[in-house]
Design a protein around this motif. Structure first.
Motif: not given
Length: 393
Positions: A94-98, A66-67, A142-145, A124-126
């Motif tokens: 999984i990458v979250l674009d914050d 998770l990044l 959000q990543l963990a969810e 995924i989009r934050g």
């Protein structure tokens, strides 16, 4: 003469003079504290396993890497490329674009990351930051969810991982039966400011907290019950650049939601695990310099901004404790070096020698710059100034 610092110090030569008593107290206090720091550092290192390349475990639990990434276009490519080369097959990344304002998302897409929920490489989009959350904790939550893994590996965009990193970490976590495994990565430094300040992370992290006590408490349940959850929790620490959680444990303790307002969420999470050691939970800290590398900052300005979340938030608003920590660190770790050329006392030579010995051991073990050893008082003073300045922001 007992003192040649300034002409007025001749007043302190008479037995029992108040000024000399203060100096004597300071010197012996510094000698005692520096010796305790060195002893604790050595004890911690003796019980700190060095994690090297290892074969994958017999069973391969699914690992979710998770990044969280916010404006990381300069660093995220190297990180993602290293994660894509992992030799561990049961993996999702999984990458979250914050809400990045640069090319972070585009770089991830170019490397094969997509919004497809079935993909093993997802982007995924934050969502916007809600009240009561810090940005890092909200992104990780959000990543963990959306993660499916039996293990959740939180890492940062400024890290680079060897191909065996996940395999080695999972194997170590399974052997130890730990709920949280954290690594101390190799810290890459280029500029002078980086070289004199960044290595202090290992010195402070390795000498100020009794990691050895947590290790013994996990081996002897009676000791864990004797120490109690509050004391054990205060001893917990971790590095946010590599946090490998057992999924069940992460959600049972509340995950990042439990530390949503804390600026040093990695240490707060480690404390949540450590306080449960008497209930059978396990926290494992490893030397990960053979597996993970990181360049945290590239300039003094970035160091100043990035270290805003180090010392002050750890005290949870305790101004008295914070200032006591600042004062004793200056008196013990900096002041002796500033006056050693003018004030000739064997205690000062012992204090500076012990501290330099600690710095040499840290440089050898964690492969940090020798400039940090040579410019110890400068680097430490700069770090304290950063903490004082940011505590008032």
């Amino acid at each position: 003469p007992r003192s040649t610092l300034f002409p007025y110090t001749t007043l302190f030569r008479s037995p029992g003079a108040p000024g000399l008593m203060i100096v004597d107290t300071w010197l012996w206090f510094s000698l005692l504290v520096s010796a305790v720091l060195l002893i604790q550092f050595v004890l911690n290192l003796l019980l700190l396993p060095r994690l090297g390349p290892d074969v994958a475990p017999a069973t391969l639990p699914l690992v979710s890497i998770l990044l969280p990434a916010r404006n990381e276009e300069l660093r995220i490519r190297s990180c993602l490329e290293s994660l894509l080369k992992q030799n561990y097959s049961a993996l999702e990344i999984i990458v979250l674009d914050d809400e990045s304002a640069d090319e972070t998302a585009e770089i991830a897409c170019a490397l094969g990351f997509s919004s497809n929920p079935e993909s093993k490489c997802r982007l995924i989009r934050g969502a916007p930051l809600p009240p009561g959350w810090t940005g890092k904790s909200w992104a990780c939550h959000q990543l963990a969810e959306v993660a499916h893994g039996d293990y959740l590996l939180f890492t940062d965009a400024d890290t680079v991982h060897q191909p065996e990193t996940v395999s080695s970490a999972v194997a170590a976590a399974q052997r130890a039966g730990c709920d949280l495994l954290t690594l101390w990565p190799l810290q890459s430094t280029v500029t002078f400011a980086e070289k004199v300040v960044i290595p202090l992370m290992f010195v402070v992290g390795g000498s100020y907290l009794p990691h050895w006590l947590l290790v013994w408490a996990q081996r002897a349940p009676w000791l864990a019950h004797l120490l109690g959850s509050k004391l054990l929790g205060r001893c917990g620490t971790a590095t946010g650049q590599f946090l490998l959680f057992r999924r069940h444990s992460y959600f049972k303790m509340g995950g990042h939601r439990a530390v949503r307002e804390h600026l040093v969420e990695d240490i707060a999470l480690a404390r949540e695990v450590a306080k449960r050691i008497s209930d059978g939970w396990r926290l494992l800290t490893c030397d990960g310099t053979l597996l993970v590398g990181c360049r945290m900052y590239t300039s003094l300005g970035q160091i100043w901004e990035g270290f805003t979340k180090n010392l002050w938030p750890v005290f949870d608003g305790d101004w008295v404790g914070f200032w006591l920590a600042i004062v004793w660190q200056f008196l013990v770790c900096v002041a002796p070096f500033l006056i050693i050329a003018f004030y000739h006392r064997p205690e000062i030579y012992l204090v500076t020698g012990i501290l330099l010995c600690l710095r040499v051991v840290a440089a050898l073990r964690f492969k940090t710059s020798w400039l940090s050893v040579c410019f110890h008082p400068l680097g430490y003073s700069l770090a304290l100034l950063i903490e004082i300045g940011r505590a008032h922001v």
